[in-house]
Scaffold this motif. Structure first.
Motif, short mmCIF file in Angstrom:
data_model
loop_
_atom_site.label_atom_id
_atom_site.label_comp_id
_atom_site.label_asym_id
_atom_site.label_seq_id
_atom_site.Cartn_x
_atom_site.Cartn_y
_atom_site.Cartn_z
N CYS B 46 0.86 -1.19 0.00
CA CYS B 46 0.00 0.00 0.00
C CYS B 46 0.89 1.23 0.00
O CYS B 46 2.00 1.21 0.54
CB CYS B 46 -0.89 0.01 1.23
SG CYS B 46 -2.05 -1.33 1.29
N TYR B 47 0.37 2.31 -0.58
CA TYR B 47 1.12 3.56 -0.62
C TYR B 47 0.22 4.68 -0.16
O TYR B 47 -0.94 4.77 -0.55
CB TYR B 47 1.62 3.83 -2.05
CG TYR B 47 2.44 2.70 -2.61
CD1 TYR B 47 3.83 2.69 -2.49
CD2 TYR B 47 1.84 1.62 -3.24
CE1 TYR B 47 4.60 1.66 -3.00
CE2 TYR B 47 2.60 0.58 -3.75
CZ TYR B 47 3.96 0.60 -3.64
OH TYR B 47 4.71 -0.43 -4.13
N SER B 48 0.79 5.58 0.72
CA SER B 48 -0.07 6.64 1.26
C SER B 48 0.79 7.86 1.58
O SER B 48 1.99 7.74 1.80
CB SER B 48 -0.77 6.15 2.52
OG SER B 48 0.21 5.68 3.44
N PRO B 49 0.19 9.06 1.61
CA PRO B 49 0.93 10.29 1.89
C PRO B 49 1.43 10.33 3.32
O PRO B 49 2.36 11.06 3.64
CB PRO B 49 -0.07 11.41 1.66
CG PRO B 49 -1.29 10.78 1.11
CD PRO B 49 -1.25 9.33 1.41
N PHE B 50 0.80 9.56 4.16
CA PHE B 50 1.19 9.56 5.58
C PHE B 50 0.92 8.17 6.12
O PHE B 50 0.15 7.40 5.53
CB PHE B 50 0.40 10.61 6.35
CG PHE B 50 -1.09 10.48 6.20
CD1 PHE B 50 -1.80 9.61 7.02
CD2 PHE B 50 -1.77 11.18 5.22
CE1 PHE B 50 -3.17 9.48 6.87
CE2 PHE B 50 -3.14 11.04 5.07
CZ PHE B 50 -3.85 10.19 5.89
N PRO B 51 1.58 7.83 7.24
CA PRO B 51 1.34 6.50 7.78
C PRO B 51 -0.12 6.37 8.21
O PRO B 51 -0.61 7.18 9.01
CB PRO B 51 2.28 6.45 8.99
CG PRO B 51 2.56 7.86 9.34
CD PRO B 51 2.53 8.62 8.07
N PHE B 142 6.74 4.69 -10.17
CA PHE B 142 7.00 6.07 -10.61
C PHE B 142 6.55 6.29 -12.03
O PHE B 142 6.47 7.42 -12.49
CB PHE B 142 8.50 6.37 -10.48
CG PHE B 142 8.94 6.50 -9.04
CD1 PHE B 142 8.01 6.77 -8.06
CD2 PHE B 142 10.26 6.34 -8.69
CE1 PHE B 142 8.41 6.88 -6.74
CE2 PHE B 142 10.66 6.46 -7.38
CZ PHE B 142 9.74 6.73 -6.40
N PHE B 147 0.37 8.40 -9.80
CA PHE B 147 1.03 7.97 -8.55
C PHE B 147 1.75 9.15 -7.88
O PHE B 147 2.03 9.12 -6.70
CB PHE B 147 2.03 6.85 -8.85
CG PHE B 147 2.58 6.21 -7.61
CD1 PHE B 147 1.79 5.35 -6.86
CD2 PHE B 147 3.86 6.47 -7.18
CE1 PHE B 147 2.30 4.77 -5.71
CE2 PHE B 147 4.37 5.89 -6.03
CZ PHE B 147 3.58 5.03 -5.29
N ARG B 148 1.98 10.23 -8.69
CA ARG B 148 2.66 11.38 -8.08
C ARG B 148 1.85 11.90 -6.91
O ARG B 148 2.39 12.51 -5.99
CB ARG B 148 2.82 12.48 -9.12
CG ARG B 148 3.85 12.15 -10.18
CD ARG B 148 3.88 13.23 -11.23
NE ARG B 148 5.24 13.48 -11.67
CZ ARG B 148 5.71 14.67 -12.00
NH1 ARG B 148 4.94 15.73 -11.89
NH2 ARG B 148 6.94 14.81 -12.44
N VAL B 150 0.61 10.29 -4.61
CA VAL B 150 0.72 9.47 -3.41
C VAL B 150 1.38 10.26 -2.29
O VAL B 150 1.18 9.99 -1.12
CB VAL B 150 1.52 8.18 -3.71
CG1 VAL B 150 3.01 8.48 -3.81
CG2 VAL B 150 1.27 7.16 -2.59
N THR B 151 2.17 11.25 -2.65
CA THR B 151 2.79 12.07 -1.59
C THR B 151 1.94 13.29 -1.29
O THR B 151 2.35 14.19 -0.58
CB THR B 151 4.19 12.55 -2.05
OG1 THR B 151 4.03 13.22 -3.30
CG2 THR B 151 5.12 11.38 -2.20
N ASN B 152 0.76 13.32 -1.88
CA ASN B 152 -0.10 14.48 -1.63
C ASN B 152 -1.40 14.06 -0.96
O ASN B 152 -1.55 14.15 0.26
CB ASN B 152 -0.36 15.17 -2.98
CG ASN B 152 -1.29 16.34 -2.81
OD1 ASN B 152 -1.68 16.65 -1.71
ND2 ASN B 152 -1.67 16.95 -3.91
N ASP B 153 -2.32 13.48 -1.76
CA ASP B 153 -3.65 13.23 -1.16
C ASP B 153 -4.27 11.95 -1.68
O ASP B 153 -5.48 11.76 -1.56
CB ASP B 153 -4.57 14.41 -1.46
CG ASP B 153 -4.72 14.61 -2.95
OD1 ASP B 153 -3.94 14.00 -3.71
OD2 ASP B 153 -5.61 15.37 -3.36
N PHE B 155 -4.29 7.51 -2.26
CA PHE B 155 -3.87 6.27 -1.62
C PHE B 155 -3.86 5.16 -2.66
O PHE B 155 -4.79 5.07 -3.45
CB PHE B 155 -4.82 5.94 -0.48
CG PHE B 155 -4.95 7.09 0.50
CD1 PHE B 155 -4.20 7.10 1.66
CD2 PHE B 155 -5.78 8.16 0.23
CE1 PHE B 155 -4.30 8.16 2.55
CE2 PHE B 155 -5.86 9.22 1.11
CZ PHE B 155 -5.14 9.22 2.27
#
Lengths: 1020, 188, 486
Positions: B46-51, B142, B147-148, B150-153, B155
């Motif tokens: 799983c990938y998310s902007p925050f844990p 990438f 997927f960019r 994923v570090t914003n908003d 999941f």
């Protein structure tokens, strides 16, 4: 100083200078001058600037110094005072002497590969006994002073050569000889040299009509005159202080400013051995606090003018109340003594004093100081006679040259002659009359009018500036000569080094003027030594040179008969004079300075930076004012005041010092020089202008504030202290500097020590063992007079830099040993204590554990050693040193050393670089040299298998201990139960400062013993 | 390589890396993760902007052993510090300083403590990268333009082709069923 | 996304400082969703030109940094004598500034580590910021011990490096403990700071519009891709670092205090120093954070993220630590009197009444009296008033070190060697320059690095809860259970 500029000398065909010219003309040299000089002016560096100037051994001198630095031609003989044979490279010690104002003290000068690097006292000399004062130590620095005049100078032509002078002098004096030397005069500084006397005799023979004058600004002529009054002929008084039970010093600073001070200091302390039979009580009656006054048991501060009346009243009380009987010869004093009863001072004479003096025939001493008028001295002779001291504690010898006029008279006569243009040719041998002659004579202007004036001087100073010819005078350590000590014994002066700048001695000059040249000082001294014989007996000559003194030349004791003719009336008349200056004016007392004396040492950095024993003032003089007087004047410490005497006025700062007599102020001479050199010019304030007329002792002046203030650089109390601090200081002083009452001590030595709470700190771990040697020091506060000789000796021995006034004012003086001075008791009648403080080499040294790099550690003998090349300079060690004995190199104090300046360095001691900490090493280099010697001897011994000869007690003498006139400092092995230092550590008087912190210092102090007697609360 | 280019853009065929599904909320992602976990997938992430809280359990991740590394490093640091001080001051070049013992533990504690912390911290920091196989400046995800975020908003949940149970079509439909609005195939 | 969390009772939508325990005040204000947080913070680091205020501030700071360089050059070429030091006062501005700057640093670690351990989620708004401040403060601090030595070119001798003399440092010296403590502190803070920043750097990478920014941020982001398997280790390490940094921060100022406490100078040799120094460090550290946060939140419009509640909490901490300091001042005097050591006793009387009494009373006024204003909520919650008080606090704490160092050294045991100290212009310029360095670094930080921890802030947004649908925040707790059963 145009004559200092080597380039102007170019073209003269003399190899001596040619090398210098070449040096001077190189672009490097020019560039050096251009580059370096502005840098010194840089006010950012102002703190260090005076030191920088000192460092400015003008590059011009460098090669000059070296070219002159060759082995002496005449054979001189080393003083073999050690059993060890001479090893090449091992320093040699030569006996010589230093004459100050007409009395010599024998010295041993350490010469290292031809360079004199250290002065020590000559133990074989009766008036030194191995001790010295600061001046003897510091004289060495003058030898390497770049400001010493480098060559003959002519007022018009500027720099000239000795040959030029000879070319002028020979015909000139031939012509004078033809006219019996009329209109020729000589003004010489005081000298006891037999050779000088001989040359003078020859001179007057050759020039019968010539006049010969002798002048010293601070002379003891009043004593001469006093003796003349009392005995009809000048007599020199000698006292045996070690045998006296009561010493009454009337304004006599016999511990510092006396021709026999070194010897007298030693005698004085010998007479105060708390374990001995007699322990003298010292009464001092004086005006300004003096070194002697600071060690007095009872001190009475009254105006200088009142001291004679006081002395008269003492005699009167002795006769009237204590039943002392006046010798028949003194009956003439009867009416005076009757009159004295009604004098206000009669009440001031303490009953204790009379008790102390009466009924102790031959066990008391009364001295009178040079400032006091002749009548006082005569009266003191009467006192000693009445007390039965003559022939026991007081002896007399005939003064040499009895018929010469007094110095004051001489300079006055000469000035008169010059004023009348009776003098065409004036030869000035030494001295500095333009600066220190009585101001009203206007000597400078008169001298400028003299057609031909020839000055022999070490510096092109105020006097040389107005002379037509200046001839550089050789330094004492460059000279052949001789001089008599206070007792008349002749001391031979042998040169340690060829004159660095081609200087000539007074004998050389006189020989030249007499046409005896090239007959030089060496032959003259030998001739005098031979006493008529063609050649001196070689063995005797050799021995005299080796030991430094000529045996059997002391003056015989004289038994003069006292009389009152002529002076008792004057004494009576003097009683009617007021004892205090009239309201509104104050009595200003002129005194010699503890550093520069009369100004002769003004350009000596060591002495300028040596703190005055009482004020702790450096680089300056000031007007000394008692706290009460200051309040009455409305001035504060550091205020600049205008001191006015009949029109003439001088402005100088106020130094508030407890102990100055009420209604009086004090000032020392010798400062405010205008042409002393880079060090002395502009330092302090010239008070000679106020010293006019015949009364050179004191003058009534008006003192008014100018509103300005001045920064005084002291090595103690760097700042005006607040009341809170002052209270605390007073409370601590008594625990840091312990004293015991003689009575209590005699009664029970074990419990005499006050405030001795026996602390037995718990050891948290097993202390380190020091099985071989445990070097330790013991400082006897009862013996220390605070003179400061140790400070300068240490500076010379350990290559300690001079930092200058501004740095001292910042608290950055570098001295490894300092003398803390504390006052106790009431500010108007203070008691003063001196405490030398140096590294205590604590076994649990707090400085060591805080150093991050381990740059200060203990060695195997428990010495606290400072590893310079490991130090990175965090200064943490000094922060953590409870004694604050560490010194930090804030700048590179060795920058730009010329070849000449480095010649003074002791090669056995590292020269410290910028940014490292330094401190007392217990003179580790001396310990090592003795140890090496001991080892070597062992090897020579039983085929080398013995454990090595042990180092004998007393064999290792640190510089401070060596210089001390009173032997107050002892050094040795604490593991050796027989050693002096061990015994002193074991004395009930011994205490360790701040021992309660379990730092386990290796230095112990021995409590000072007070012998106030009578009722101590009246102590002063 | 860091520049994720859309699949279509690439001309020559490359092996399929896996499928990437996008979710709007952590809740949706967690729900999907639980499903995928229960279906027995192993190579997915799983990938998310925050844990996201609880996502570890949702994914069925075992606890990390990283702390043991730090413990070891800490002990090493302490030992090294004590050893260094003892050896240097008491053995290799002993000096008598303030009359104190050559070595004493109390004086050595401050440095021992500091070195313990230093060693542990550095170890923990490096271990984090080691355990995560970082730095890894390229990763197939990438490639996805979306997927960019994923570090914003946004999941994401990606299942790798290497997973034994992976089947491109099946996995995609599964993920769509779990509420992913957008699923894309990523090549290696 | 819907608006959440504006549940504060007060009329002012920006006031979330309600003390009503029944309702939880939101940590983030305004219409906050993930994207808006990202936008708000990242935009600051991405915008072409920062506000004019930044340029002015940066220009001034840079100039002062230049001044610092010049002073150090002069010092190195001439010697420590260019300072006003002497014997007995061997330390003054150099060590004062060192202790002052180290102290400043402590608040950063405290906020990021200790508050993290205590699960004080309100820290997320300011921790990045505070950590950066720590790093820069420690840089300024480390500077001074390095340049204060007499032979600076040999400073490396304080490290246990093999050398031609084959001699080692003296590990009994507190100065050496400092070397280890401060360097460890700096390293750990740096790691902590950088690690916390990796996800945010990744954000900047992914938002990058220019290739350069993408590569640079990409490099520092180390290929972070928000993988949950990564998050697992990441969170654990973050926790461990926090757990290590917490005792570390306490130890560092304790060790700094040992420089004094282990020596035997009256006024230094005190067992109270370690806790007293730590409290003081936190005290002035928070003041410095506030000093920076108040202008920053205003100039960069971060009121929604660095909220009044953050400021108020910090003010409360300052009030508390300020009282601890006051207590320490009092107890020092009590012990000096009760201990019966005359030197100690005088050292303290001398502080309050001696030549340097003025500095002592400046210290008391700024550190003990000024913070009392924080009893009033009005003052706590009005940023610029608090800002003013924080200026006082920093001045006061600087003077605290001045009092401790200068008054104690200037009058120790032997009155004969008592002295006085006056700084030279070089020392004053050096102090000024150190501030220049600090602010230069800080301004660069706010310019190029996300000054708020985006990932952490997102994590504390209500909708960040994996177990709830964004629109029903009330069901949080129960939701968890439900999920776990499922």
């Amino acid at each position: 100083m145009s004559s200092l500029d080597p380039t102007t000398d170019s073209g003269r065909p003399r190899s001596f200078w040619r090398s210098l010219d070449e040096r001077a003309d190189t672009p490097e040299f020019r560039q050096f001058v251009e580059r370096e000089f502005p840098a010194w002016a840089d006010e950012m560096l102002e703190p260090a600037s005076r030191r920088r100037f000192l460092q400015l051994m003008g590059a011009s001198m460098a090669l000059a110094g070296m070219t002159a630095c060759r082995w002496p031609a005449e054979p001189i003989v080393p003083f073999a005072h050690r059993p060890a044979g001479f090893v090449p490279g091992e320093p040699l010690h030569y006996a010589t002497a230093l004459e100050l104002a007409g009395a010599a003290v024998g010295l041993l000068v350490t010469s290292y590969d031809g360079r004199p690097i250290k002065v020590e006292g000559n133990p074989d000399h009766a008036y030194g006994l191995g001790g010295t004062l600061a001046w003897h130590q510091a004289a060495l620095l003058d030898l390497y002073d770049p400001d010493r005049s480098q060559h003959v100078a002519q007022r018009e032509a500027g720099p000239a050569s000795w040959d030029d002078f000879v070319a002028f002098a020979r015909p000139h004096f031939d012509a004078l000889r033809a006219v019996r030397g009329s209109r020729l005069a000589v003004l010489a500084d005081a000298s006891s040299s037999p050779s000088r006397a001989d040359m003078r005799a020859r001179f007057t023979a050759a020039f019968p009509d010539a006049r010969w004058y002798e002048y010293e600004p601070l002379s003891r002529d009043n004593a001469r005159e006093g003796a003349r009054l009392a005995f009809g002929r000048p007599q020199r008084t000698h006292v045996a202080l070690d045998r006296a039970e009561t010493i009454l010093s009337l304004d006599e600073d016999f511990l510092l400013h006396h021709p026999a001070a070194v010897r007298y200091a030693r005698d004085f302390v010998l007479g105060r051995d708390p374990d001995g039979a007699t322990f003298s009580r010292l009464w001092v009656v004086e005006t300004s606090p003096s070194l002697t006054g600071s060690v007095a048991d009872r001190r009475i501060a009254i105006p200088n003018r009142a001291i004679q009346a006081f002395a008269t009243c003492v005699l009167a009380k002795l006769v009237h109340e204590a039943g002392a009987d006046l010798p028949a010869a003194l009956d003439g004093l009867g009416p005076v003594l009757d009159a004295a009863r009604r004098h206000p001072m009669y009440g001031r004479v303490d009953a204790d004093l009379v008790l102390d003096l009466a009924g102790k025939a031959g066990r008391t001493v009364v001295l009178a100081g040079p400032r006091l008028p002749a009548e006082t001295h005569a009266l003191v002779h009467a006192l000693n006679a009445t007390l039965g001291n003559v022939g026991r504690t007081v002896t007399y010898t005939a003064e040499p040259d009895p018929d010469r006029p007094s110095h004051a008279q001489a300079i006055r006569d000469l000035a008169r002659d010059m004023g009348r243009n009776f003098v065409d040719t004036l030869v000035l041998v030494g001295g500095n009359p333009v600066y220190d002659a009585p101001a009203d004579l206007g000597f400078g202007d008169l001298l400028a009018r003299v057609k031909t004036s020839i000055r022999l001087g070490a510096y092109e100073d105020e006097t040389s500036r107005v002379c037509t010819w200046h001839v550089p005078r050789a330094h004492i350590f460059e000279s052949w000569g001789d001089a008599r000590d206070f007792g008349g014994t002749v001391c031979l002066i042998q040169p340690l080094i060829e004159p660095l700048h081609g200087g000539r001695t007074d004998l050389d000059l006189l020989a030249q003027l007499l046409g005896e040249a090239p007959f030089a000082a060496y032959e003259i001294v030998r001739r005098t030594f031979a006493r008529g014989a063609a050649e001196p007996d070689p063995r005797a000559w050799h021995e005299a040179l080796r030991v430094g003194v000529v045996a059997g030349t002391a003056w015989p004791e004289a038994g003069p008969t006292i009389g009152t003719a002529g002076w008792s009336k004057r004494l009576r008349a003097a009683l009617d004079a007021p004892a205090y200056p009239e309201p509104g004016s104050y009595e200003l007392v002129f005194g010699p300075d503890a550093s520069v004396i009369d100004g002769r040492f003004a350009n000596n950095g060591w002495l300028q930076e040596l703190a005055d024993p009482l004020t702790k003032l450096t680089w300056d003089n000031a007007v000394i004012v008692a706290p009460a007087t200051a309040a009455e004047m409305g001035v504060r410490h550091g205020d600049v005041v205008r001191v006015t005497r009949s029109g003439t006025s001088v402005e100088l700062p106020v130094f508030v010092l407890p102990g100055q007599a009420p209604r009086t102020v004090g000032a020392t001479l010798g400062y405010g020089r205008t042409r002393a050199g880079r060090v002395g010019s502009g330092a302090g304030f010239d008070v000679y202008p106020l010293r006019v007329g015949d009364d050179t002792a004191w003058a009534d002046v008006r003192v008014e504030p100018t509103g300005r203030t001045y920064r005084l650089a002291t090595t103690q109390d760097h700042f005006a202290i607040d009341t809170l601090g002052a209270q605390e200081r007073a409370e601590r002083a008594v625990t840091l500097v312990r004293e015991v009452e003689l009575e209590a001590w005699r009664h029970d030595p074990q419990h005499a020590m006050p405030g001795e709470h026996a602390v037995a700190p718990v050891e948290l771990w097993k202390p380190h063992e020091y099985p071989d040697e445990r070097w330790g020091m013991a400082i006897d506060l009862n013996a220390c007079t605070g003179c400061g000789a140790c400070v300068v000796a240490c500076q010379a021995e350990n290559n300690i830099p001079i930092v200058g006034k501004a740095e001292v004012a910042r608290g950055r003086e570098m001295h490894w040993i300092r003398i803390d001075r504390y006052f106790a008791g009431a500010p108007d009648a203070p008691e003063i204590v001196h405490q030398p403080v140096t590294c205590h080499h604590c076994e649990n040294a707090p400085c060591e554990q805080v150093c991050p790099v381990g740059a200060t550690v203990h060695d195997a003998e428990g010495l606290n050693v400072m590893v310079y090349n490991r130090c990175i300079g965090t200064r943490y060690c000094n922060n953590n040193c409870p004694y604050k004995v560490r010194r930090f190199n804030w700048f590179n104090n060795q920058k730009h050393q010329s070849d000449l300046e480095v010649m003074i360095y002791n090669p056995d001691v590292t020269v410290r670089s910028r940014g490292v900490m330094e401190k007392c090493t217990f003179c580790l280099q001396r310990i090592q040299s003795v140890r090496i010697q001991a080892r070597n001897e062992q090897v020579r011994g039983e085929n080398g298998r013995a454990a090595g000869r042990l180092i004998r007690d007393g064999e290792i003498v640190p510089a401070c201990a060596q210089a001390c006139p009173t032997r107050a400092i002892d050094f040795g092995d604490l593991n050796d139960p027989e050693s002096r230092v061990h015994r002193k550590h074991a004395s009930p008087r011994a205490y360790r400062m701040l021992a309660e912190f379990n730092v386990r210092p290796r230095t112990a102090y021995l409590a000072r013993v007070r012998n106030r007697g009578g009722h101590p609360e009246g102590a002063a | 390589m860091m520049d994720p280019s859309p699949v279509a853009a690439s001309t020559e065929r490359r092996a399929l890396w896996g499928v990437l599904a996008e979710f709007d909320t952590p809740a949706a992602l967690a729900r999907a993760a639980r499903e995928v976990r229960d279906l027995g997938y192993t190579r997915w992430d799983c990938y998310s902007p925050f844990p996201v809280h609880g996502l570890d359990r949702a994914m069925g991740l075992a606890d990390t052993r990283l702390p043991w590394v730090v413990l070891g490093a800490g002990i090493t640091g302490a030992a090294a510090a004590i050893g260094m001080q003892g050896w240097m001051n008491a053995v290799d070049y002993p000096l008598i300083i303030s009359g104190k013992p050559m070595f004493s533990l109390p004086a050595s504690i401050p440095i021992a403590f500091e070195m313990t912390v230093l060693f542990s911290a550095i170890a923990a920091f490096l271990a984090m990268f080691a355990f995560n196989r970082l730095p890894q400046l390229y990763h197939p995800t990438f490639q996805s333009e979306r997927f960019r975020r994923v570090t914003n908003d946004r999941f994401f949940l990606a299942v790798e082709a290497a997973d034994p149970r992976f089947d491109a079509q099946g996995t995609e439909t599964l993920l769509r069923r779990l509420g992913s609005a957008h699923v894309e195939w990523l090549e290696d | 996304m819907s608006v959440v969390g504006t549940t504060a009772p007060s009329a002012d939508p920006w006031d979330n400082t309600s003390d009503d325990p029944t309702r939880r005040a939101p940590l983030v204000l305004g219409a906050a969703d993930y994207a808006s947080v990202t936008e708000k913070v990242a935009e600051l680091a991405e915008r072409r030109r920062p506000p004019r205020a930044w340029y002015i501030a940066f220009g001034v700071s840079l100039a002062l940094t230049g001044l610092l360089g010049a002073m150090i050059l002069y010092l190195f070429t001439t010697g420590v004598g260019v300072w006003g030091l002497n014997s007995p006062v061997g330390w003054a501005f150099d060590i004062i500034n060192f202790v002052f700057w180290v102290g400043i640093g402590h608040a950063g670690t405290l906020i990021s580590a200790i508050l993290f351990l205590f699960r004080q989620s309100w820290r997320t708004g300011i921790n990045r910021f505070a950590e950066a401040m720590t790093i820069f403060a420690v840089i300024c601090a480390g500077l001074f011990p390095a340049i204060h030595v007499g032979r600076v070119w040999l400073i490396y001798w304080v490290f246990p490096l093999p050398n031609q003399m084959q001699v080692w440092p003296n590990f009994r010296s507190p100065l050496l403990w400092d070397v280890f403590a401060v360097s460890t502190y700096f390293t750990v803070s740096l790691l902590f700071w950088y690690m916390g920043m990796i996800p945010d750097l990744a954000t900047l990478r992914d938002r990058a519009t220019s290739r350069v920014r993408q590569r640079v941020y990409g490099l520092f982001a180390m290929g972070w891709r928000g993988s949950n398997r990564h998050w697992q280790n990441y969170e654990r390490v973050y926790l461990i670092l926090a757990a290590l940094a917490t005792p570390l921060v306490l130890s560092v100022h304790s060790v700094v205090s040992f420089d004094f406490a282990v020596s035997m100078v009256p006024g230094w040799h005190t067992t109270i120093f370690p806790p007293y120094f730590v409290a003081g460090a936190i005290f002035c550290g928070f003041a410095m954070v506030l000093l920076l946060a108040v202008p920053a939140r205003q100039w960069f419009g971060l009121e929604a993220l660095i909220t009044l509640r953050h400021l108020e909490n910090m003010n409360k901490i300052m009030l508390a630590t300020g009282m601890i300091i006051g207590y320490a001042y009092f107890i020092e005097f009590f012990i000096a009197w009760y201990g019966g050591n005359v030197y100690e006793h005088f050292a303290f009387v001398n502080r309050a009444l001696g030549p340097y009494a003025w500095s002592y009373w400046i210290m008391v006024t700024c550190n003990v009296i000024a913070p009392q204003l924080f009893w009033s909520k009005r003052i706590r919650t009005s940023p610029w008033v608090a800002w003013g008080i924080c200026v006082f606090i920093n001045v006061g704490m600087w003077f605290e070190r001045f009092v401790i160092i200068v008054t104690s050294l200037s009058r120790d045991y032997l009155p004969g060697s008592w002295g006085a100290y006056k700084p030279t212009w070089v020392e004053l310029c050096t102090l000024l320059g150190s501030f220049g360095l600090f602010f230069t670094l800080f301004l660069l930080f706010v310019r190029f690095v996300p000054m708020v921890a985006m990932a952490e802030v997102k994590a504390v947004l209500p909708q960040a809860d994996a177990h709830a649908s964004p629109n029903e925040p009330e069901r949080r707790a129960t939701g968890t259970l439900a999920v776990e059963k499922a």
